[in-house]
Design an enzyme around this catalytic site. Sequence first.
Site, short mmCIF file in Angstrom:
data_model
loop_
_atom_site.label_atom_id
_atom_site.label_comp_id
_atom_site.label_asym_id
_atom_site.label_seq_id
_atom_site.Cartn_x
_atom_site.Cartn_y
_atom_site.Cartn_z
N HIS A 1 -7.06 -14.81 7.32
CA HIS A 1 -6.29 -13.58 7.56
C HIS A 1 -7.14 -12.43 8.09
O HIS A 1 -6.74 -11.28 8.01
CB HIS A 1 -5.54 -13.12 6.31
CG HIS A 1 -4.71 -14.19 5.66
ND1 HIS A 1 -3.82 -14.96 6.37
CD2 HIS A 1 -4.65 -14.63 4.38
CE1 HIS A 1 -3.24 -15.83 5.54
NE2 HIS A 1 -3.73 -15.65 4.33
N ARG B 1 15.99 -1.34 -2.21
CA ARG B 1 14.71 -1.36 -2.93
C ARG B 1 14.97 -1.28 -4.43
O ARG B 1 15.87 -0.56 -4.88
CB ARG B 1 13.84 -0.17 -2.52
CG ARG B 1 13.70 0.06 -1.02
CD ARG B 1 12.86 -0.99 -0.32
NE ARG B 1 11.52 -1.14 -0.87
CZ ARG B 1 10.49 -0.38 -0.52
NH1 ARG B 1 10.64 0.59 0.36
NH2 ARG B 1 9.30 -0.58 -1.05
N PRO C 1 0.82 -1.22 0.00
CA PRO C 1 0.00 0.00 0.00
C PRO C 1 0.85 1.27 0.00
O PRO C 1 1.83 1.37 0.74
CB PRO C 1 -0.80 -0.10 1.30
CG PRO C 1 -0.07 -1.08 2.15
CD PRO C 1 0.68 -1.99 1.24
N GLU C 2 0.47 2.20 -0.86
CA GLU C 2 1.06 3.55 -0.86
C GLU C 2 -0.12 4.52 -0.85
O GLU C 2 -1.27 4.11 -0.71
CB GLU C 2 1.96 3.74 -2.08
CG GLU C 2 3.14 2.76 -2.07
CD GLU C 2 4.16 3.03 -3.18
OE1 GLU C 2 4.10 4.11 -3.80
OE2 GLU C 2 4.99 2.15 -3.42
N ARG D 1 0.25 -10.87 6.07
CA ARG D 1 1.63 -10.89 6.56
C ARG D 1 1.82 -10.17 7.90
O ARG D 1 2.91 -10.19 8.45
CB ARG D 1 2.55 -10.32 5.49
CG ARG D 1 2.56 -11.20 4.25
CD ARG D 1 3.68 -10.88 3.32
NE ARG D 1 4.99 -11.00 3.96
CZ ARG D 1 6.13 -10.60 3.39
NH1 ARG D 1 6.10 -10.06 2.19
NH2 ARG D 1 7.27 -10.74 4.03
N LYS E 1 0.52 7.20 4.55
CA LYS E 1 -0.03 5.85 4.46
C LYS E 1 -0.85 5.48 5.69
O LYS E 1 -1.14 4.30 5.91
CB LYS E 1 1.14 4.85 4.29
CG LYS E 1 1.97 5.11 3.03
CD LYS E 1 3.18 4.19 2.97
CE LYS E 1 4.23 4.74 2.01
NZ LYS E 1 5.52 4.04 2.14
#
Length: 266
Positions: A92, A256, A2-3, A110, A59
Amino acid sequence: MPELPEVEVTARNLRRWLRGRTVDAVEIPATRIVRPAGPRALVELLDGAVVRAVERRGKWLRLRLSTGTLYSHLGMTGKWVKRRRQDPSERHERARLDAGPSSVRYLDARLFGRLVAAHGEAPIAEWAALGPDPLVDGLDPAQLRPSLARIRRSIKETLLDQRLFAGVGNIQATEALWRARLNPERPASSLSAREVGALVRAIDASINETLQEEEGPEIRYVEEPGAPNPFRVYARQGEPCPRDGSPLQRIVQGGRATVFCARCQR
Ligand SMILES: [Zn+2]
């Protein structure tokens, strides 16, 4: 991952689903994402709360409640989804907020996300540390340039600094540099005023295009199996540059990946 655009889509959805509603049932199984206060404190905060506003900065999401504040960070794989109340729990599922016929669920495979229960007016430290948000505040090239002039590391790594570009992550940084025709390895300090202006416009354009692509009731992350890639160059190494057809290259900066075109991003 997510951004800004994915979190903004989530904020718009949560606003539509929950604003003005009363949370009449809550379920939060034990999980490490609810911290520092654990699930019990969060259930107490949410049970019976009226959701007054849903905000986003960088975020982070912030739900202003009649009882306090809920902060939510989606981490790497988090998503808020809407289900019917009678629908069974999902794999989840880490939190469930029921309001009337709707059931809003937080899913996170996660477990890098966060849910933070807060009381009082002062924002949590993570929220307070965020710099200007391109969508909420707008980025001002005249303010940005003196800050960048002091930074020797690469412009790509600098774009990930949440104190300067709240909400920009690896994807939007990669896309914006390609749009602005800037080489990702250039030191941030080397950008001219004209180039800083072009970069700000490129960030805005990239975020707005992604928002249009992703608007909808459920976010899909590009890393998920079978998910479409809505981006111009991100994760497209080896494919032709959309501008000049040169093969896109992949380099690693600060751990990255960056994809860029060596011809038009000199
Ligand atoms: Zn190119």
